[in-house]
Write a protein that holds these residues in place. Structure first.
Motif, short mmCIF file in Angstrom:
data_model
loop_
_atom_site.label_atom_id
_atom_site.label_comp_id
_atom_site.label_asym_id
_atom_site.label_seq_id
_atom_site.Cartn_x
_atom_site.Cartn_y
_atom_site.Cartn_z
N LEU A 260 0.82 -1.21 0.00
CA LEU A 260 0.00 0.00 0.00
C LEU A 260 0.85 1.27 0.00
O LEU A 260 0.43 2.31 -0.52
CB LEU A 260 -0.94 0.00 1.21
N ALA A 261 2.05 1.21 0.58
CA ALA A 261 2.92 2.38 0.59
C ALA A 261 3.32 2.78 -0.82
O ALA A 261 3.59 3.96 -1.09
CB ALA A 261 4.15 2.11 1.44
N TYR A 262 3.38 1.81 -1.73
CA TYR A 262 3.69 2.10 -3.13
C TYR A 262 2.45 2.50 -3.93
O TYR A 262 2.57 2.95 -5.07
CB TYR A 262 4.30 0.87 -3.80
N TRP A 263 1.27 2.31 -3.37
CA TRP A 263 0.02 2.44 -4.12
C TRP A 263 -0.45 3.90 -4.12
O TRP A 263 -1.43 4.26 -3.48
CB TRP A 263 -1.05 1.53 -3.53
N VAL A 264 0.25 4.75 -4.85
CA VAL A 264 -0.11 6.16 -4.97
C VAL A 264 -1.18 6.29 -6.05
O VAL A 264 -1.04 5.74 -7.15
CB VAL A 264 1.13 7.00 -5.31
N THR A 265 -2.25 7.02 -5.76
CA THR A 265 -3.38 7.12 -6.68
C THR A 265 -3.51 8.52 -7.26
O THR A 265 -2.87 9.47 -6.80
CB THR A 265 -4.69 6.72 -5.97
N ALA A 266 -4.36 8.64 -8.27
CA ALA A 266 -4.45 9.87 -9.04
C ALA A 266 -4.94 11.05 -8.20
O ALA A 266 -4.63 12.21 -8.50
CB ALA A 266 -5.38 9.67 -10.24
N ASP A 267 -5.70 10.78 -7.14
CA ASP A 267 -6.21 11.89 -6.34
C ASP A 267 -5.31 12.23 -5.15
O ASP A 267 -5.65 13.06 -4.32
CB ASP A 267 -7.63 11.59 -5.84
N ASP A 268 -4.16 11.58 -5.06
CA ASP A 268 -3.18 11.97 -4.06
C ASP A 268 -2.51 13.28 -4.48
O ASP A 268 -2.46 13.61 -5.67
CB ASP A 268 -2.11 10.88 -3.89
N ILE A 306 -5.50 -1.62 9.64
CA ILE A 306 -4.78 -1.37 8.40
C ILE A 306 -3.99 -0.06 8.44
O ILE A 306 -2.96 0.07 7.77
CB ILE A 306 -5.75 -1.39 7.19
N VAL A 307 -4.43 0.90 9.25
CA VAL A 307 -3.67 2.16 9.35
C VAL A 307 -2.28 1.87 9.92
O VAL A 307 -1.28 2.43 9.44
CB VAL A 307 -4.42 3.19 10.22
N PHE A 308 -2.21 1.01 10.90
CA PHE A 308 -0.90 0.65 11.45
C PHE A 308 0.00 0.10 10.34
O PHE A 308 1.16 0.51 10.20
CB PHE A 308 -1.06 -0.40 12.55
N TYR A 309 -0.53 -0.83 9.56
CA TYR A 309 0.30 -1.48 8.54
C TYR A 309 0.68 -0.51 7.42
O TYR A 309 1.78 -0.61 6.86
CB TYR A 309 -0.45 -2.69 7.98
N PHE A 310 -0.20 0.44 7.11
CA PHE A 310 0.12 1.46 6.10
C PHE A 310 1.21 2.39 6.62
O PHE A 310 2.13 2.75 5.88
CB PHE A 310 -1.14 2.23 5.76
N VAL A 311 1.11 2.79 7.88
CA VAL A 311 2.14 3.65 8.47
C VAL A 311 3.48 2.91 8.46
O VAL A 311 4.52 3.48 8.09
CB VAL A 311 1.75 4.06 9.90
N PHE A 312 3.46 1.64 8.86
CA PHE A 312 4.71 0.87 8.82
C PHE A 312 5.26 0.81 7.40
O PHE A 312 6.46 0.97 7.18
CB PHE A 312 4.49 -0.56 9.33
N GLY A 313 4.39 0.55 6.42
CA GLY A 313 4.85 0.46 5.04
C GLY A 313 5.56 1.72 4.59
O GLY A 313 6.58 1.66 3.88
N ASN A 314 5.07 2.87 5.02
CA ASN A 314 5.71 4.13 4.64
C ASN A 314 7.03 4.35 5.38
O ASN A 314 7.98 4.89 4.79
CB ASN A 314 4.75 5.30 4.88
N LEU A 315 7.12 3.92 6.63
CA LEU A 315 8.41 3.99 7.33
C LEU A 315 9.42 3.08 6.65
O LEU A 315 10.58 3.47 6.44
CB LEU A 315 8.23 3.58 8.79
N LYS A 316 9.00 1.89 6.31
CA LYS A 316 9.90 0.94 5.63
C LYS A 316 10.35 1.50 4.28
O LYS A 316 11.55 1.45 3.96
CB LYS A 316 9.18 -0.39 5.45
N LEU A 317 9.41 2.04 3.49
CA LEU A 317 9.78 2.59 2.19
C LEU A 317 10.73 3.78 2.36
O LEU A 317 11.69 3.92 1.60
CB LEU A 317 8.52 3.02 1.43
#
Length: 367
Positions: A260-268, A306-317
């Motif tokens: 999800l950290a890589y999943w940037v969408t058009a409305d971001d 899922i917010v926890f896992y998304f936050v982690f994904g962004n720290l990892k990235l």
């Protein structure tokens, strides 16, 4: 759903001439391959896949026209537990009987050898790889189909029974989530430069909000569009999953969060879209929330945290990008694409903070 009649055929992923500073001596390569039991015959020709940031990846063509892929660690980089060809060889070999969508491992050397570096040799899987800003992109209907296929395949990976493979003891799932949080925070801190922000508050929030993990499964740990080989023709079925160096057993939702950290969408906002490590901003792609909804429905796993896992994904990235940027800052690479990675690091950390504050993974910069 299949691609429309306007949906283009995607170009095959093809290598380029070897980049300066990454050359391999063909005489040494010939000696090294002669010591394997692959049956490859000289003379060898070498081309390079230059788009990745981690391994050095080459296409080897032998004297009879047979092709395979050679991977070696980047030069001058010594990161603990990274770039281990023997580990990836073991994972590919163990998965192939139960999950055919991996390249067949051909040979591996980690000891002293004529090439002068550890290497992994594997079969080449022909197909298209969708990256950010593709010259030829699927239409919206096929892009959506590809997105749904990506999620369905992640569910499939998380459902594999490793007990029937040689990988039942892969990794250390006990305490996995906390160890990952501390590990990636430590890697970020070790690679941090003066022009990148602190991340200690994010790591502290993660430690304070550790979820109860579901049962451990196989996780890929770097699952995204540019690690997937697709059929060039619509509807672009999945042919292979690449880059298994970080695969292990652990909390499957950590895998989803990393994706999800890589999943940037058009409305971001522009700062997020500038990341563009995947083509997820193209028309037709599911939103991050839709990805999570599909994963929950098909896997049966609760996604309340899922917010926890998304936050982690962004720290990892952020940590991965910072390690790459540090290579440029230390003069280990002069590739221009590395020079701006520090701005992407800051964006990842800001995205994590927005998710922490708002308690959601979409619409992070709107009221």
């Amino acid at each position: 759903m299949t691609g429309s009649c306007q949906d283009p055929k995607l170009p095959l992923d093809v290598p380029t001439p070897v980049q300066p500073g990454t050359e391999i001596d063909l005489g040494r390569l010939t000696e090294a391959l002669r010591e394997t039991d692959t049956g490859l015959e000289p003379p060898f020709r070498l081309h390079q896949y230059p788009r990745g940031f981690s391994w050095l990846t080459y296409r080897v063509t032998d004297g009879r026209g047979r092709r395979c892929v050679l991977r070696t660690p980047p030069r001058g980089v010594h990161i603990a537990r990274a770039h281990d060809p023997a580990r990836e060889h073991r994972i590919l070999s163990g998965l192939k009987p139960v999950y055919p969508l991996v390249p067949r491992a051909l040979a591996c050397r980690t000891d002293a050898n004529p090439l002068g570096t550890p290497f992994l040799l594997m079969e080449q899987v022909n197909g298209a790889i969708l990256r950010a800003n593709p010259d030829t992109a699927p239409d919206a209907a096929s892009m959506r189909t590809i997105g749904h296929s990506l999620v369905a395949n992640l569910v499939r990976l998380h459902g594999l029974d490793l007990r029937v493979t040689d990988l039942a003891d892969l990794g250390y799932p006990d305490g996995f989530v906390l160890r990952q949080v501390r590990g990636w925070q430590g890697r970020y801190a070790a690679a941090r430069t003066e022009n990148t922000p602190d991340s200690a508050d994010i790591a502290a929030w993660l430690e304070d909000n550790l979820p109860a993990s579901p049962a451990p499964t196989l996780i890929h740990n770097d699952y995204k569009h540019d690690n997937l080989v697709l059929a060039p023709e619509p509807p672009h079925e999945l042919r292979a999953v690449l880059d298994w160096e970080m695969a292990t057993r652990g909390d499957p939702l950590m895998d989803l969060g990393s994706s999800l950290a890589y999943w940037v969408t058009a409305d971001d906002p522009p700062a997020m879209r500038e990341l563009q490590h995947s083509p997820t901003y193209l028309p037709g792609n599911p939103t991050r929330a839709e990805v999570v909804e599909q994963y929950a429905a098909q896997s049966g796993r609760a996604v309340d945290d899922i917010v926890f896992y998304f936050v982690f994904g962004n720290l990892k990235l952020a940590a991965i990008l910072q390690q790459l940027y540090r290579r440029w800052a230390d003069g280990l690479t002069r590739e221009a694409r590395y020079e701006r990675l520090h701005t992407e690091v800051a964006t990842c950390l800001q995205t994590a903070r927005q998710a922490m504050q708002l308690g959601r993974i979409d619409s992070l910069y709107t009221v």
